[in-house]
Design an enzyme around this catalytic site. Structure first.
Site, PDB file in Angstrom:
ATOM      1  N   LYS A 170      67.528 -16.918 -20.010  1.00  0.00           N
ATOM      2  CA  LYS A 170      66.608 -15.777 -20.105  1.00  0.00           C
ATOM      3  C   LYS A 170      65.150 -16.172 -19.920  1.00  0.00           C
ATOM      4  O   LYS A 170      64.715 -17.235 -20.384  1.00  0.00           O
ATOM      5  CB  LYS A 170      66.748 -15.104 -21.481  1.00  0.00           C
ATOM      6  CG  LYS A 170      68.164 -14.790 -21.871  1.00  0.00           C
ATOM      7  CD  LYS A 170      68.222 -13.906 -23.105  1.00  0.00           C
ATOM      8  CE  LYS A 170      69.546 -14.014 -23.817  1.00  0.00           C
ATOM      9  NZ  LYS A 170      69.661 -15.204 -24.683  1.00  0.00           N
ATOM     10  N   TYR A 208      64.956 -20.459 -26.888  1.00  0.00           N
ATOM     11  CA  TYR A 208      65.714 -21.182 -27.912  1.00  0.00           C
ATOM     12  C   TYR A 208      65.344 -22.668 -27.956  1.00  0.00           C
ATOM     13  O   TYR A 208      65.761 -23.385 -28.861  1.00  0.00           O
ATOM     14  CB  TYR A 208      67.234 -21.024 -27.706  1.00  0.00           C
ATOM     15  CG  TYR A 208      67.734 -19.588 -27.685  1.00  0.00           C
ATOM     16  CD1 TYR A 208      66.968 -18.555 -28.227  1.00  0.00           C
ATOM     17  CD2 TYR A 208      68.958 -19.247 -27.127  1.00  0.00           C
ATOM     18  CE1 TYR A 208      67.402 -17.237 -28.198  1.00  0.00           C
ATOM     19  CE2 TYR A 208      69.407 -17.932 -27.102  1.00  0.00           C
ATOM     20  CZ  TYR A 208      68.621 -16.927 -27.631  1.00  0.00           C
ATOM     21  OH  TYR A 208      69.056 -15.632 -27.598  1.00  0.00           O
ATOM     22  N   HIS A 216      64.331 -11.519 -21.292  1.00  0.00           N
ATOM     23  CA  HIS A 216      64.740 -11.645 -22.696  1.00  0.00           C
ATOM     24  C   HIS A 216      64.400 -10.403 -23.528  1.00  0.00           C
ATOM     25  O   HIS A 216      65.184  -9.974 -24.367  1.00  0.00           O
ATOM     26  CB  HIS A 216      64.079 -12.892 -23.300  1.00  0.00           C
ATOM     27  CG  HIS A 216      64.780 -13.417 -24.514  1.00  0.00           C
ATOM     28  ND1 HIS A 216      64.938 -14.752 -24.763  1.00  0.00           N
ATOM     29  CD2 HIS A 216      65.360 -12.798 -25.562  1.00  0.00           C
ATOM     30  CE1 HIS A 216      65.593 -14.924 -25.908  1.00  0.00           C
ATOM     31  NE2 HIS A 216      65.849 -13.746 -26.407  1.00  0.00           N
ATOM     32  N   ASP A 249      75.495 -18.371 -23.345  1.00  0.00           N
ATOM     33  CA  ASP A 249      74.254 -17.604 -23.327  1.00  0.00           C
ATOM     34  C   ASP A 249      73.114 -18.491 -23.824  1.00  0.00           C
ATOM     35  O   ASP A 249      73.145 -18.974 -24.956  1.00  0.00           O
ATOM     36  CB  ASP A 249      74.383 -16.381 -24.243  1.00  0.00           C
ATOM     37  CG  ASP A 249      73.087 -15.588 -24.243  1.00  0.00           C
ATOM     38  OD1 ASP A 249      72.720 -15.078 -23.171  1.00  0.00           O
ATOM     39  OD2 ASP A 249      72.418 -15.514 -25.301  1.00  0.00           O
TER      40      ASP A 249
HETATM   41  N1  LIG Z   1      68.833 -11.147 -26.601  1.00  0.00           N
HETATM   42  C1  LIG Z   1      68.431 -11.341 -27.826  1.00  0.00           C
HETATM   43  O1  LIG Z   1      67.341 -10.946 -28.226  1.00  0.00           O
HETATM   44  C2  LIG Z   1      69.338 -12.058 -28.778  1.00  0.00           C
HETATM   45  C3  LIG Z   1      69.074 -11.998 -30.156  1.00  0.00           C
HETATM   46  C4  LIG Z   1      69.942 -12.663 -31.007  1.00  0.00           C
HETATM   47  C5  LIG Z   1      71.021 -13.356 -30.512  1.00  0.00           C
HETATM   48  N2  LIG Z   1      71.224 -13.429 -29.156  1.00  0.00           N
HETATM   49  C6  LIG Z   1      72.350 -14.198 -28.582  1.00  0.00           C
HETATM   50  O2  LIG Z   1      73.554 -13.826 -29.224  1.00  0.00           O
HETATM   51  C7  LIG Z   1      74.173 -14.968 -29.793  1.00  0.00           C
HETATM   52  C8  LIG Z   1      74.970 -14.571 -30.997  1.00  0.00           C
HETATM   53  O3  LIG Z   1      74.144 -14.016 -32.014  1.00  0.00           O
HETATM   54  P1  LIG Z   1      74.460 -14.240 -33.532  1.00  0.00           P
HETATM   55  O4  LIG Z   1      74.161 -15.638 -33.888  1.00  0.00           O
HETATM   56  O5  LIG Z   1      73.794 -13.183 -34.311  1.00  0.00           O
HETATM   57  O6  LIG Z   1      76.058 -14.036 -33.554  1.00  0.00           O
HETATM   58  P2  LIG Z   1      77.120 -13.778 -34.683  1.00  0.00           P
HETATM   59  O7  LIG Z   1      78.340 -14.452 -34.163  1.00  0.00           O
HETATM   60  O8  LIG Z   1      77.160 -12.338 -35.035  1.00  0.00           O
HETATM   61  O9  LIG Z   1      76.587 -14.528 -35.993  1.00  0.00           O
HETATM   62  C9  LIG Z   1      76.599 -15.910 -36.134  1.00  0.00           C
HETATM   63  C10 LIG Z   1      76.749 -16.221 -37.611  1.00  0.00           C
HETATM   64  O10 LIG Z   1      78.080 -15.873 -38.011  1.00  0.00           O
HETATM   65  C11 LIG Z   1      78.738 -17.004 -38.557  1.00  0.00           C
HETATM   66  N3  LIG Z   1      80.102 -17.012 -38.018  1.00  0.00           N
HETATM   67  C12 LIG Z   1      80.478 -17.303 -36.755  1.00  0.00           C
HETATM   68  N4  LIG Z   1      81.798 -17.203 -36.625  1.00  0.00           N
HETATM   69  C13 LIG Z   1      82.274 -16.844 -37.844  1.00  0.00           C
HETATM   70  C14 LIG Z   1      83.571 -16.594 -38.330  1.00  0.00           C
HETATM   71  N5  LIG Z   1      84.632 -16.698 -37.552  1.00  0.00           N
HETATM   72  N6  LIG Z   1      83.711 -16.212 -39.626  1.00  0.00           N
HETATM   73  C15 LIG Z   1      82.638 -16.095 -40.438  1.00  0.00           C
HETATM   74  N7  LIG Z   1      81.369 -16.339 -40.020  1.00  0.00           N
HETATM   75  C16 LIG Z   1      81.190 -16.712 -38.734  1.00  0.00           C
HETATM   76  C17 LIG Z   1      77.958 -18.218 -38.109  1.00  0.00           C
HETATM   77  O11 LIG Z   1      77.993 -19.236 -39.089  1.00  0.00           O
HETATM   78  P3  LIG Z   1      78.709 -20.662 -38.801  1.00  0.00           P
HETATM   79  O12 LIG Z   1      77.802 -21.423 -37.881  1.00  0.00           O
HETATM   80  O13 LIG Z   1      78.866 -21.286 -40.129  1.00  0.00           O
HETATM   81  O14 LIG Z   1      80.046 -20.365 -38.159  1.00  0.00           O
HETATM   82  C18 LIG Z   1      76.549 -17.666 -37.975  1.00  0.00           C
HETATM   83  O15 LIG Z   1      75.887 -17.687 -39.217  1.00  0.00           O
HETATM   84  C19 LIG Z   1      73.013 -15.942 -30.022  1.00  0.00           C
HETATM   85  O16 LIG Z   1      73.412 -17.282 -30.117  1.00  0.00           O
HETATM   86  C20 LIG Z   1      72.206 -15.695 -28.774  1.00  0.00           C
HETATM   87  O17 LIG Z   1      72.796 -16.375 -27.679  1.00  0.00           O
HETATM   88  C21 LIG Z   1      70.413 -12.770 -28.298  1.00  0.00           C
END
Ligand SMILES: NC(=O)c1ccc[n+]([C@@H]2O[C@H](COP(=O)([O-])OP(=O)(O)OC[C@H]3O[C@@H](n4cnc5c(N)ncnc54)[C@H](OP(=O)(O)O)[C@@H]3O)[C@@H](O)[C@H]2O)c1
Length: 313
Positions: free
Chosen positions: A86, A57, A119, A52
């Site tokens: 997006k 970004y 987006h 994604d």
């Molecule tokens: N459409 C939108 O408006 C929108 C908004 C936000 C996000 N997104 C998309 O969604 C994706 C995911 O969002 P998100 O970053 O919030 O996802 P998330 O996976 O809920 O959170 C990521 C965080 O969790 C930690 N993490 C990941 N795997 C882990 C594990 N197994 N155990 C413990 N902690 C863990 C990561 O740290 P570490 O790096 O240390 O593992 C990071 O700080 C984004 O990259 C983007 O592509 C879209």
């Protein structure tokens, strides 16, 4: 025989478009381009086949380089992976859509995009400034274009053949219904924040009924407080089935029919997040019925301005 581990290879057939979307998705909201490139390569090597991305970004080049390096190694081909990117808020005017799409393809070094998503439903002042503000620091919106206008421009992209499917993000159920009602090509996917603390069952039911795939962003609650991975229901299931809390939350996402987009720059987490196994039905029920905490972590849905909401611990 179908094993519990097969869930990590789940592909969701695309109703409004062609092909299928791998349910285990890797998000690229990673500010540093060097970290982005390393993480994308590690995710590809681990088994993730769905990425994604977004022009917002500002790291599509790094993702393009990572993909090219992995393709050149020979084991994984472009056709093996599903790339979403997006359209940003400043490019909602129909005449800006194709140039924005072409620029993303160029940066990502790909000839086609598997799913192109608006987006957010909020149009900002068109231009190169991604976060246009007035003298009071307020976002400058663009009232000269509607979401329907932008949607029709995305439909035209599909006709061009380099965009396989289209979708929406950060959309409410009401606005999604409006687009579904007027669209010639219906959304293949909608990307919204959803996790055990924000299950969005009504949106999911509507999407199921209309053949729209829900892509769950922040499936681990963006590692924010209150932490989804510390929830007692999740941790007790994890202990019982010998998986980690993150694996429980991600398996739950797939088993209820969504794709998930998780992000990590930590190699052990990238591997952990792919190595999910199916949950027993009673665990699915426990998560649905036993978790009462309700939290939205990201305010983007209300304003179009991306941002996880800081919270005191
Ligand atoms: N459409 C939108 O408006 C929108 C908004 C936000 C996000 N997104 C998309 O969604 C994706 C995911 O969002 P998100 O970053 O919030 O996802 P998330 O996976 O809920 O959170 C990521 C965080 O969790 C930690 N993490 C990941 N795997 C882990 C594990 N197994 N155990 C413990 N902690 C863990 C990561 O740290 P570490 O790096 O240390 O593992 C990071 O700080 C984004 O990259 C983007 O592509 C879209």
């Amino acid at each position: 025989m179908m094993t519990n581990d097969a869930i990590r290879y789940t592909k969701i057939p695309i109703t409004h478009g062609s092909g299928a979307l791998p349910a285990a998705g890797f998000g690229t909201l990673i500010p540093d381009p060097v970290a982005t490139k390393q993480a994308v390569k590690a995710a590809l090597e681990t088994g993730f086949r769905h990425f994604d991305c977004a022009e917002r970004y500002r790291n599509e080049e790094a993702i393009g380089q990572a993909m090219q390096e992995v393709f050149k190694a020979g084991a994984i081909k472009r056709e093996d992976i599903f790339v979403t990117t997006k359209l940003w808020n400043t490019n909602h005017r129909p005449e800006r859509v194709r140039p924005a799409f072409d620029a993303s393809c160029r940066r990502l070094q790909i000839d086609y995009v598997d799913c192109y998503i608006i987006h957010t439903p909020f149009a900002f002042r068109p231009g190169d400034e991604q976060d246009p503000r007035d003298e009071h620091g307020q976002v400058v919106y663009d009232s000269g274009v509607t979401l329907v206008d932008t949607w029709h421009a995305l439909e035209d992209l599909v006709n061009g053949g380099r965009c396989k499917s289209i979708g929406l993000s950060d959309i409410t159920l009401e606005r999604l219904k409006e687009i579904v009602a007027v669209s010639r090509i219906k959304p293949a996917a909608v990307q919204v924040e959803t996790h055990p603390y924000l299950p969005e069952w009504d949106l999911l039911d509507f999407c199921r009924e209309h053949g729209i795939i829900v892509q769950a962003f922040a499936p681990l609650g963006h590692a924010m407080q209150p932490r989804v991975v510390d929830d007692p229901v999740i941790t007790s299931i994890a202990q019982r089935i010998h998986k980690t809390p993150a694996q429980v939350a991600l398996a739950w996402a797939v088993q209820r029919g969504t794709a998930f987009l998780t992000t990590s720059t930590t190699l052990s987490h990238i591997r952990e997040n792919f190595e999910i196994s199916a949950l027993p039905e009673d665990a699915m029920r426990e998560i649905r019925e036993g978790i009462k905490t309700s939290v939205r972590f990201n305010s983007v849905v209300g304003t179009g301005v991306p941002g996880f909401i800081p919270r005191s611990k």
